[in-house]
Design a protein around this motif. Structure first.
Motif, PDB file in Angstrom:
ATOM      1  N   LEU A  84      23.967  -0.778  28.418  1.00 34.83           N
ATOM      2  CA  LEU A  84      23.830  -1.491  29.077  1.00 34.83           C
ATOM      3  C   LEU A  84      25.050  -2.085  28.812  1.00 34.83           C
ATOM      4  O   LEU A  84      25.817  -3.416  29.413  1.00 34.83           O
ATOM      5  CB  LEU A  84      23.203  -2.316  29.950  1.00 34.83           C
ATOM      6  CG  LEU A  84      21.385  -2.006  30.835  1.00 34.83           C
ATOM      7  CD1 LEU A  84      20.683  -2.693  30.724  1.00 34.83           C
ATOM      8  CD2 LEU A  84      22.934  -1.555  32.422  1.00 34.83           C
ATOM      9  N   PHE A  85      25.383  -2.698  27.005  1.00 32.52           N
ATOM     10  CA  PHE A  85      26.455  -3.513  26.217  1.00 32.52           C
ATOM     11  C   PHE A  85      27.285  -2.973  26.043  1.00 32.52           C
ATOM     12  O   PHE A  85      28.542  -3.487  26.379  1.00 32.52           O
ATOM     13  CB  PHE A  85      25.865  -3.628  24.775  1.00 32.52           C
ATOM     14  CG  PHE A  85      24.888  -4.860  25.087  1.00 32.52           C
ATOM     15  CD1 PHE A  85      25.250  -6.232  25.295  1.00 32.52           C
ATOM     16  CD2 PHE A  85      23.488  -4.721  24.698  1.00 32.52           C
ATOM     17  CE1 PHE A  85      24.460  -7.343  24.907  1.00 32.52           C
ATOM     18  CE2 PHE A  85      22.631  -6.265  24.257  1.00 32.52           C
ATOM     19  CZ  PHE A  85      23.137  -7.777  24.717  1.00 32.52           C
ATOM     20  N   LEU A 114      28.215   6.690  28.135  1.00 29.79           N
ATOM     21  CA  LEU A 114      27.717   7.518  29.193  1.00 29.79           C
ATOM     22  C   LEU A 114      27.313   8.251  27.831  1.00 29.79           C
ATOM     23  O   LEU A 114      25.929   9.258  28.318  1.00 29.79           O
ATOM     24  CB  LEU A 114      28.444   8.627  29.473  1.00 29.79           C
ATOM     25  CG  LEU A 114      29.204   7.989  30.660  1.00 29.79           C
ATOM     26  CD1 LEU A 114      30.688   9.161  30.951  1.00 29.79           C
ATOM     27  CD2 LEU A 114      28.398   8.546  32.268  1.00 29.79           C
ATOM     28  N   SER A 115      27.265   8.425  26.781  1.00 30.56           N
ATOM     29  CA  SER A 115      26.429   9.008  26.045  1.00 30.56           C
ATOM     30  C   SER A 115      25.087   8.665  25.600  1.00 30.56           C
ATOM     31  O   SER A 115      24.069   9.725  25.482  1.00 30.56           O
ATOM     32  CB  SER A 115      27.228   9.676  24.790  1.00 30.56           C
ATOM     33  OG  SER A 115      28.265  10.252  24.392  1.00 30.56           O
ATOM     34  N   THR A 116      24.934   7.638  25.128  1.00 29.76           N
ATOM     35  CA  THR A 116      23.786   6.886  25.149  1.00 29.76           C
ATOM     36  C   THR A 116      22.765   6.317  26.106  1.00 29.76           C
ATOM     37  O   THR A 116      21.723   6.879  26.098  1.00 29.76           O
ATOM     38  CB  THR A 116      23.976   4.880  24.987  1.00 29.76           C
ATOM     39  OG1 THR A 116      25.291   5.679  23.476  1.00 29.76           O
ATOM     40  CG2 THR A 116      22.803   4.577  24.131  1.00 29.76           C
ATOM     41  N   GLY A 117      23.652   6.475  27.628  1.00 32.03           N
ATOM     42  CA  GLY A 117      22.397   6.551  28.251  1.00 32.03           C
ATOM     43  C   GLY A 117      22.213   8.102  28.663  1.00 32.03           C
ATOM     44  O   GLY A 117      21.074   8.153  29.497  1.00 32.03           O
ATOM     45  N   HIS A 172      17.113  10.859  28.925  1.00 33.89           N
ATOM     46  CA  HIS A 172      16.731  12.211  28.642  1.00 33.89           C
ATOM     47  C   HIS A 172      15.021  11.706  27.908  1.00 33.89           C
ATOM     48  O   HIS A 172      14.127  12.352  28.707  1.00 33.89           O
ATOM     49  CB  HIS A 172      17.584  12.294  27.483  1.00 33.89           C
ATOM     50  CG  HIS A 172      16.857  14.141  26.518  1.00 33.89           C
ATOM     51  ND1 HIS A 172      16.249  13.937  25.589  1.00 33.89           N
ATOM     52  CD2 HIS A 172      16.683  15.499  27.689  1.00 33.89           C
ATOM     53  CE1 HIS A 172      15.460  15.395  25.478  1.00 33.89           C
ATOM     54  NE2 HIS A 172      16.263  16.521  26.710  1.00 33.89           N
ATOM     55  N   GLY A 173      15.074  10.920  27.100  1.00 34.46           N
ATOM     56  CA  GLY A 173      14.053  10.406  26.976  1.00 34.46           C
ATOM     57  C   GLY A 173      12.556   9.388  27.821  1.00 34.46           C
ATOM     58  O   GLY A 173      12.062   8.741  28.060  1.00 34.46           O
ATOM     59  N   ALA A 212      17.412   2.202  23.560  1.00 31.77           N
ATOM     60  CA  ALA A 212      19.454   2.985  23.786  1.00 31.77           C
ATOM     61  C   ALA A 212      20.006   2.583  25.438  1.00 31.77           C
ATOM     62  O   ALA A 212      20.629   2.337  25.242  1.00 31.77           O
ATOM     63  CB  ALA A 212      18.450   4.608  24.286  1.00 31.77           C
ATOM     64  N   TRP A 213      18.888   2.678  25.913  1.00 26.32           N
ATOM     65  CA  TRP A 213      18.977   1.412  27.737  1.00 26.32           C
ATOM     66  C   TRP A 213      19.747   0.343  26.948  1.00 26.32           C
ATOM     67  O   TRP A 213      20.903   0.077  27.956  1.00 26.32           O
ATOM     68  CB  TRP A 213      17.716   1.787  29.050  1.00 26.32           C
ATOM     69  CG  TRP A 213      17.348   2.601  28.585  1.00 26.32           C
ATOM     70  CD1 TRP A 213      16.060   3.429  28.582  1.00 26.32           C
ATOM     71  CD2 TRP A 213      18.507   3.034  30.535  1.00 26.32           C
ATOM     72  NE1 TRP A 213      15.775   4.324  29.611  1.00 26.32           N
ATOM     73  CE2 TRP A 213      16.970   4.530  30.812  1.00 26.32           C
ATOM     74  CE3 TRP A 213      19.525   2.970  30.529  1.00 26.32           C
ATOM     75  CZ2 TRP A 213      17.491   5.463  31.477  1.00 26.32           C
ATOM     76  CZ3 TRP A 213      19.672   4.703  31.387  1.00 26.32           C
ATOM     77  CH2 TRP A 213      18.877   5.381  31.773  1.00 26.32           C
TER      78      TRP A 213
END
Length: 141
Positions: free
Chosen positions: A23-24, A49-52, A57-58, A18-19
Motif C-alpha cells: 500500500l505504501f 506489484l512484486s510485494t503485492g 501468495h501468502g 507485505a500488504w
C-alpha cells in the motif's frame, strides 16, 4: 483440511507487513506519477506489484503444507497436491550462500519436487521435518 490436523503457513504478521508495504508503494507510485517522475513511478510500481504478489501468495495459499494420518497436502500456485506417506520422500537441503546457511524442506514424489523454506512454513524446516517424521512413523506403524 479436516483430515490434516497439523499445518504450516507463512506467519500472519509477515503477510500483513507485505500488504502494508504494498500500500505504501502504491501511494508512492501515485505520488511520483502526479509529480511527473516516469522512471520513479515505473520502479515504484514494479516494487509494489512484486510485494503485492508475495502478499497475495501468502494470503491465498494457506496452509502451504499440512500433514495427517493419510499423508501430506501441499498447496502451490498449481493447485493442491496430496501424497500418501508411502509415496512422499522428505529431506532437508542446506545451501550456503553469501556466507549464510539456508535450510529448505524438500517433498519429493515421483516427478514432483516441492521445496519449502522458513518463510513458506512459518517455522524452521528442521522442526517441520521432525513433526512430519513422527507423523509418518505413527501412520506406517
Amino acid at each position: 483440511m479436516d483430515n490434516y490436523p497439523t499445518s504450516w503457513a507463512p506467519r500472519q504478521n509477515v503477510v500483513v507487513v507485505a500488504w502494508v508495504i504494498s500500500l505504501f508503494l502504491l501511494a508512492g507510485a501515485v505520488w511520483l506519477a502526479f509529480g511527473g517522475d516516469v522512471g520513479g513511478t515505473l520502479l515504484t510500481g514494479m516494487a509494489m506489484l512484486s510485494t503485492g504478489a508475495l502478499a497475495l501468495h501468502g494470503t491465498l495459499l494457506r496452509p502451504r503444507l499440512a500433514a495427517g494420518p493419510d499423508g501430506i497436502l501441499a498447496r502451490t500456485v498449481g493447485g493442491a497436491h496430496r501424497y500418501s506417506w508411502t509415496e512422499a520422500r522428505l529431506r532437508l537441503r542446506t545451501t550456503r550462500r553469501l556466507g549464510r546457511d539456508s535450510v529448505t524442506l524438500e517433498v519429493e514424489s515421483g516427478e514432483h519436487l516441492l521445496v519449502f523454506g522458513r518463510i513458506d512454513l512459518g517455522e524452521d524446516p528442521r522442526d517441520v521435518l521432525d513433526v512430519l517424521t513422527a507423523l509418518k512413523g505413527q501412520a506406517l506403524s
